[in-house]
Design an enzyme around this catalytic site. Sequence first.
Site, PDB file in Angstrom:
ATOM      1  N   LYS A  50      41.402  17.896  51.150  1.00 43.24           N
ATOM      2  CA  LYS A  50      41.541  18.968  52.152  1.00 43.24           C
ATOM      3  C   LYS A  50      41.637  18.379  53.557  1.00 43.24           C
ATOM      4  CE  LYS A  50      39.509  23.027  49.890  1.00 43.24           C
ATOM      5  NZ  LYS A  50      40.701  23.830  49.606  1.00 43.24           N
ATOM      6  N   GLY A  78      32.614  69.454  51.916  1.00 40.30           N
ATOM      7  CA  GLY A  78      32.187  70.670  52.597  1.00 40.30           C
ATOM      8  C   GLY A  78      33.347  71.426  53.221  1.00 40.30           C
ATOM      9  N   SER A 106      36.105  27.434  48.906  1.00 45.23           N
ATOM     10  CA  SER A 106      35.075  28.389  48.487  1.00 45.23           C
ATOM     11  C   SER A 106      33.677  27.924  48.851  1.00 45.23           C
ATOM     12  CB  SER A 106      35.185  28.690  47.000  1.00 45.23           C
ATOM     13  OG  SER A 106      35.693  27.626  46.285  1.00 45.23           O
ATOM     14  N   VAL A 136      44.607  24.272  48.747  1.00 49.85           N
ATOM     15  CA  VAL A 136      44.801  23.155  47.804  1.00 49.85           C
ATOM     16  C   VAL A 136      43.478  22.916  47.078  1.00 49.85           C
ATOM     17  CG1 VAL A 136      46.591  22.146  49.295  1.00 49.85           C
ATOM     18  CG2 VAL A 136      44.267  21.263  49.421  1.00 49.85           C
ATOM     19  N   GLU A 177      34.763  73.445  50.590  1.00 52.95           N
ATOM     20  CA  GLU A 177      33.802  74.509  50.268  1.00 52.95           C
ATOM     21  C   GLU A 177      33.919  75.657  51.268  1.00 52.95           C
ATOM     22  OE1 GLU A 177      30.565  71.493  49.821  1.00 52.95           O
ATOM     23  OE2 GLU A 177      30.152  72.649  48.022  1.00 52.95           O
ATOM     24  N   ASP A 236      30.029  50.547  54.751  1.00 53.29           N
ATOM     25  CA  ASP A 236      31.472  50.344  54.849  1.00 53.29           C
ATOM     26  C   ASP A 236      31.968  50.710  56.256  1.00 53.29           C
ATOM     27  OD1 ASP A 236      33.924  49.638  53.530  1.00 53.29           O
ATOM     28  OD2 ASP A 236      34.480  51.742  53.665  1.00 53.29           O
ATOM     29  N   MET A 267      45.050  30.595  43.660  1.00 51.44           N
ATOM     30  CA  MET A 267      44.741  31.280  44.911  1.00 51.44           C
ATOM     31  C   MET A 267      45.957  31.329  45.844  1.00 51.44           C
ATOM     32  SD  MET A 267      41.790  32.314  44.343  1.00 51.44           S
ATOM     33  CE  MET A 267      41.257  33.010  45.892  1.00 51.44           C
ATOM     34  N   ALA A 294      31.083  67.281  55.005  1.00 54.88           N
ATOM     35  CA  ALA A 294      29.788  67.359  55.692  1.00 54.88           C
ATOM     36  C   ALA A 294      29.598  66.056  56.476  1.00 54.88           C
ATOM     37  CB  ALA A 294      28.685  67.544  54.672  1.00 54.88           C
ATOM     38  N   ASN A 325      29.174  32.788  48.126  1.00 55.10           N
ATOM     39  CA  ASN A 325      28.868  31.749  47.144  1.00 55.10           C
ATOM     40  C   ASN A 325      27.490  31.142  47.365  1.00 55.10           C
ATOM     41  OD1 ASN A 325      31.008  31.947  45.432  1.00 55.10           O
ATOM     42  ND2 ASN A 325      32.312  30.591  46.635  1.00 55.10           N
ATOM     43  N   GLU A 356      32.374  64.154  46.462  1.00 55.45           N
ATOM     44  CA  GLU A 356      30.911  63.990  46.485  1.00 55.45           C
ATOM     45  C   GLU A 356      30.349  63.066  45.412  1.00 55.45           C
ATOM     46  OE1 GLU A 356      32.516  66.780  47.043  1.00 55.45           O
ATOM     47  OE2 GLU A 356      31.493  68.018  48.535  1.00 55.45           O
TER      48      GLU A 356
HETATM   49  N1  LIG Z   1      40.060  29.854  41.726  1.00 57.44           N
HETATM   50  C1  LIG Z   1      39.145  30.576  42.308  1.00 57.44           C
HETATM   51  O1  LIG Z   1      38.476  31.412  41.686  1.00 57.44           O
HETATM   52  C2  LIG Z   1      38.937  30.428  43.782  1.00 57.44           C
HETATM   53  C3  LIG Z   1      38.336  31.473  44.499  1.00 57.44           C
HETATM   54  C4  LIG Z   1      38.185  31.344  45.876  1.00 57.44           C
HETATM   55  C5  LIG Z   1      38.582  30.188  46.511  1.00 57.44           C
HETATM   56  N2  LIG Z   1      39.137  29.181  45.784  1.00 57.44           N
HETATM   57  C6  LIG Z   1      39.547  27.964  46.505  1.00 57.44           C
HETATM   58  O2  LIG Z   1      40.944  27.994  46.687  1.00 57.44           O
HETATM   59  C7  LIG Z   1      41.443  26.658  46.687  1.00 57.44           C
HETATM   60  C8  LIG Z   1      42.521  26.537  45.631  1.00 57.44           C
HETATM   61  O3  LIG Z   1      41.976  26.851  44.386  1.00 57.44           O
HETATM   62  P1  LIG Z   1      42.876  27.213  43.127  1.00 57.44           P
HETATM   63  O4  LIG Z   1      41.965  27.766  42.123  1.00 57.44           O
HETATM   64  O5  LIG Z   1      44.051  27.982  43.554  1.00 57.44           O
HETATM   65  O6  LIG Z   1      43.333  25.784  42.664  1.00 57.44           O
HETATM   66  P2  LIG Z   1      44.587  25.365  41.792  1.00 57.44           P
HETATM   67  O7  LIG Z   1      44.233  24.061  41.190  1.00 57.44           O
HETATM   68  O8  LIG Z   1      45.020  26.474  40.918  1.00 57.44           O
HETATM   69  O9  LIG Z   1      45.740  25.155  42.881  1.00 57.44           O
HETATM   70  C9  LIG Z   1      45.741  24.130  43.800  1.00 57.44           C
HETATM   71  C10 LIG Z   1      47.196  23.884  44.166  1.00 57.44           C
HETATM   72  O10 LIG Z   1      47.254  23.008  45.259  1.00 57.44           O
HETATM   73  C11 LIG Z   1      48.358  22.150  45.073  1.00 57.44           C
HETATM   74  N3  LIG Z   1      48.207  20.999  45.939  1.00 57.44           N
HETATM   75  C12 LIG Z   1      47.416  19.914  45.812  1.00 57.44           C
HETATM   76  N4  LIG Z   1      47.575  19.084  46.881  1.00 57.44           N
HETATM   77  C13 LIG Z   1      48.469  19.701  47.701  1.00 57.44           C
HETATM   78  C14 LIG Z   1      49.056  19.366  48.951  1.00 57.44           C
HETATM   79  N5  LIG Z   1      48.774  18.224  49.551  1.00 57.44           N
HETATM   80  N6  LIG Z   1      49.911  20.229  49.503  1.00 57.44           N
HETATM   81  C15 LIG Z   1      50.245  21.355  48.895  1.00 57.44           C
HETATM   82  N7  LIG Z   1      49.729  21.715  47.699  1.00 57.44           N
HETATM   83  C16 LIG Z   1      48.866  20.898  47.115  1.00 57.44           C
HETATM   84  C17 LIG Z   1      48.338  21.843  43.602  1.00 57.44           C
HETATM   85  O11 LIG Z   1      49.574  21.359  43.158  1.00 57.44           O
HETATM   86  C18 LIG Z   1      48.012  23.220  43.048  1.00 57.44           C
HETATM   87  O12 LIG Z   1      49.174  23.964  42.840  1.00 57.44           O
HETATM   88  C19 LIG Z   1      40.248  25.761  46.459  1.00 57.44           C
HETATM   89  O13 LIG Z   1      39.754  25.347  47.684  1.00 57.44           O
HETATM   90  C20 LIG Z   1      39.254  26.693  45.776  1.00 57.44           C
HETATM   91  O14 LIG Z   1      37.926  26.311  45.952  1.00 57.44           O
HETATM   92  C21 LIG Z   1      39.340  29.287  44.437  1.00 57.44           C
END
Ligand SMILES: NC(=O)c1ccc[n+]([C@@H]2O[C@H](COP(=O)([O-])OP(=O)(O)OC[C@H]3O[C@@H](n4cnc5c(N)ncnc54)[C@H](O)[C@@H]3O)[C@@H](O)[C@H]2O)c1
Length: 716
Positions: free
Chosen positions: A409, A117, A431, A402, A120, A297, A326, A69, A502, A140
């Site tokens: 960063k 539908g 994040s 990282v 149907e 969506d 991550m 539908a 977040n 549905e």
């Molecule tokens: N864990 C979560 O739930 C989540 C969710 C979304 C986003 N994030 C974001 O993702 C990013 C990573 O988080 P994570 O939880 O994977 O952290 P994590 O601590 O598990 O991993 C970070 C990795 O980065 C590596 N690292 C550090 N310096 C580095 C460099 N100069 N070059 C290459 N690698 C390097 C470390 O050795 C480590 O393996 C962060 O910014 C975090 O905020 C995390």
Amino acid sequence: MTYSGPAFSVSALGDGIVELKFDLAGESVNKLNQTALRDFSAATQAIAKDPSVKGVVVTSGKGVFIVGADITEFGGLFAAGEEAIAKNVIEVNRLLSAFEDLPVPTVVAINGVCLGGGLELALAGDYRVMSTAASVGFPEVKLGIFPGFGGSVRMPRVIGIDNAIEWICTGNDKKADAALKDGAVDAVVTPEALRDAAIAMVKQAVAGRLDWKAKRAEKLAPVKLNKMELTMAFTSAMGVVAAQAGPNYPAPVLAIKSMQESVVLPRDAALEVEGKYFAKAAVTPQANALIGVFMADQVVKKASGAWEKKAAKQIGQAAVLGAGIMGGGIAYQAALKGTPIVMKDIKEEQLALGMGEAGKLLSKQLERGKMTPAKMSETLGRIRPTLNYGDFGGVDIIIEAVVENPKVKKAVLAEVEGLVKDDTIIASNTSTISISYLAESLKRPQNFVGMHFFNPVHMMPLVEVIRGKQSSDEAVAATVKLASKMGKTPIVVNDCPGFMVNRVLFPYFAGFHFLLRDGADFQAVDKAMEKFGWPMGPAYLMDVVGMDTAVHAAGVMAEGFPDRMKYDFKGATDVLVENQRLGQKNGKGYYVYAPDKKGKPKKTVDPTTYDLIASVCGPRREFAPEEIVARCMVPMVNEVARCLEEKIVASPYEADMALLYGIGFPPFRGGACRYVDQAGAANFVALAQKYAGLGKLYEPPKLLLDMAAAGKKFFA
Ligand SMILES: NC(=O)c1ccc[n+]([C@@H]2O[C@H](COP(=O)([O-])OP(=O)(O)OC[C@H]3O[C@@H](n4cnc5c(N)ncnc54)[C@H](O)[C@@H]3O)[C@@H](O)[C@H]2O)c1
């Protein structure tokens, strides 16, 4: 005879056989909208009036048979109230029954997707021939309703009660072999043979070699089971279905009630029963929310599709910096969906962990038969772990993942920018940290965006693509395209600390901390919020996220929005971090965790948690669940409204879908904006004002005040 309308045409095939072809004008798919239904009726009447017609074959002029539908018409139809809805579907059923009652045999040729539908309509025919390329089903219940164009009446008569309950209450699609096995279709053939097979079948019926009259009579009469058999079938199914659906999804239970009442009646009376129960489902807030989710969506897909069209750049080779939770997940997901990716870390053991995790995920798929050994090794081969930047000259996009530390960063981003092509896109998976702020360290900030995945990457559908002040359209478009290629749902948002998801999650956590400060039991809060529909309560969620991560991110948010996210008290989570209780990652947080038989962390209550956090919690007192819900939800919803005011997110559709896909907002509530609509903006504002004394997070923003004053809704 011939007939031609905006959706259906009838043409003679010789020997008294006519082809009733559905090819909805101006649309890429066939759907049963008002135009199509009216035209179906007119075409049926034209056939009925022509005594030379001996048999009818129904075909589709599109790649699909009928997708269902027209869901975009539901809002208007369902707003008319229960009685009007029942009247409407009974009206539609008259059209389908008129087709079913044609004095000649009818065969439906199902060439492609045939859902809701569409199925149907097919069931109103005497025979169904299905292409091996087609799929059929009743989705549905996923929209909070159940088949209302005779599906719940005809299906039990065609495939039996148990099968019909399974088809209707799970909402799963069926491939041709499964449909044939259950008896939903009478024959399965290759796509090329479909039309001829359908014509041959109707000719057999015309010639009397198939007893179509007896077959039809079964659909018109009550099912042939005695009272005892019926009671057994429905009672046992009701128990299972009610338990599986849970209290927040009433549609499957209403479907069973409807079938139980209707199977003992002849068709027309049965259809009246179906209409009555269908209307009951259609007016539930759950149907309103789930249909809203479907529409939202579509909006999200259209928006990302528009971005993808703008993407000129091809992403051949990707790289991820960091092989942690991550980075490992991102590498796995990219490789799984066909994008080769270099995974760089500074620690050998992290690379091993990242590869190990990818291997584990692939092995699980192998065990479940969803992956072949060849595909597994091909996927793993697409991830290239490395400790150096040697290969970065040829990379098209880099995803930085990282540690969440702005200094680290900034340094890493600047370093990598110096090693890549001028047009390489750099995306950060931060994040919380503002993208425009991180861009300060870059020479080509136009190539820089946020690409925020959620944890666990392979499970969570959302990717927030964050547009910084200087991000170019090209960088956003290419990132959106990659996210889609990775099987994710990208939503483009503007930059601010925490972005969209977040930014609204931390006020919710704040609501939780206020409650604990004021004497609430964290378990009671979890219980109330889980009953509200969240997959896990805030204490449990904090354990999963990781306490240190949560506290760190809360600090970034406090800096970004000091007027409302900076607190003058120490929270229970701060105390847990001080005591090295980091959540699931080290087995202890609000709860304690030990691996279960399958190796998954199992949560149990630890009485010592209460002693630890006692110093920052008020004297224990009971809160009504409604108060707990209000105190957690109001800050979140207010912040969503602020994000809309500031155009961080483009529309309430995208805001709601970001919450559903990013943090598991209960789908049957549709999202934060839908939640306000269902409560009524004025009622929501009154609720927020009741708690305004708790701080600025609770003060309703202008958008909501204006909506309350004008009686407006987010969704028409
Ligand atoms: N864990 C979560 O739930 C989540 C969710 C979304 C986003 N994030 C974001 O993702 C990013 C990573 O988080 P994570 O939880 O994977 O952290 P994590 O601590 O598990 O991993 C970070 C990795 O980065 C590596 N690292 C550090 N310096 C580095 C460099 N100069 N070059 C290459 N690698 C390097 C470390 O050795 C480590 O393996 C962060 O910014 C975090 O905020 C995390």
